[in-house]
Design a protein around this motif. Structure first.
Motif, PDB file in Angstrom:
ATOM      1  N   VAL A 106       0.854  -1.198   0.000  1.00 29.76           N
ATOM      2  CA  VAL A 106       0.000   0.000   0.000  1.00 29.76           C
ATOM      3  C   VAL A 106       0.886   1.244   0.000  1.00 29.76           C
ATOM      4  CG1 VAL A 106      -1.633   1.366   1.403  1.00 29.76           C
ATOM      5  CG2 VAL A 106      -1.937  -1.111   1.203  1.00 29.76           C
ATOM      6  N   ILE A 131      -1.880  -1.262  -3.903  1.00 26.14           N
ATOM      7  CA  ILE A 131      -2.918  -0.229  -3.883  1.00 26.14           C
ATOM      8  C   ILE A 131      -2.199   1.098  -3.676  1.00 26.14           C
ATOM      9  CG2 ILE A 131      -4.931   0.680  -2.661  1.00 26.14           C
ATOM     10  CD1 ILE A 131      -5.646  -2.219  -1.933  1.00 26.14           C
ATOM     11  N   GLY A 138      -6.767   3.231   1.288  1.00 29.56           N
ATOM     12  CA  GLY A 138      -6.088   2.111   0.646  1.00 29.56           C
ATOM     13  C   GLY A 138      -5.849   0.950   1.603  1.00 29.56           C
TER      14      GLY A 138
END
Ligand code: DQA
Length: 158
Positions: A106, A131, A138
């Motif tokens: 992330v 992400i 996220g």
């Protein structure tokens, strides 16, 4: 694999260097949500999803490597924002590559829209997915995705 067959799957959330400053560190890039708020939201969402969520932040590369190694025996999935180490750490990449479980990378910001040195993620090639650029939400999206992946198979008897 659920490492704790009698209890909920366990997810480790790792936060790299300077993420302890979230909320006041370059808020125009990283937002105003603090790390405590993110961790609290993940614990609450985890409870709804039937997951145990452990969180850990460190400014030290070796501490993050140690936690990744420990996850091999204790956890069922990992969320990692290695922060600046994303772009520099072969050691963190190698530790992640040795895990046999889903790992989601992330980043709060979209690293590909920023300075060229942030465009390379050394961890990208060994994680399940990434992400990027969705801010604090996220992490919640990553946890939902992991819930689908680690949920024990349900056998329906008709
Ligand atoms: C970051 C992006 C990195 O380039 C940076 O060093 C960070 C945070 C992000 O979440 O957007 O510390 O990982």
């Amino acid at each position: 694999m659920n490492h704790s067959p009698t209890s909920s799957p366990r997810i480790l959330v790792l936060h790299g260097p300077n993420l302890n400053l979230l909320g006041r560190r370059e808020p125009e890039i990283y937002g105003r949500t603090t790390l405590d708020e993110i961790n609290r939201q993940l614990a609450e969402l985890g409870a709804q999803l039937g997951l145990e969520v452990d969180t850990f932040q460190s400014n030290h590369e070796g501490d993050i490597v140690d936690r990744i190694q420990q996850a091999a025996d204790r956890c069922d999935g990992v969320i990692i924002n290695a922060a600046a180490f994303t772009h520099t750490s072969v050691a963190i990449r190698d530790a992640l590559a040795a895990l046999h479980m889903p790992v989601i990378e992330v980043h709060l910001s979209n690293i590909h829209r920023r300075e060229p040195f942030r465009h390379t993620s050394l961890t990208a090639g060994v994680v399940t997915g990434q992400i990027l650029g969705l801010g604090a939400s996220g992490y919640a999206l990553a946890l939902r995705a992991l819930a689908e992946m680690v949920r024990p198979a349900v056998t329906t008897l008709v």
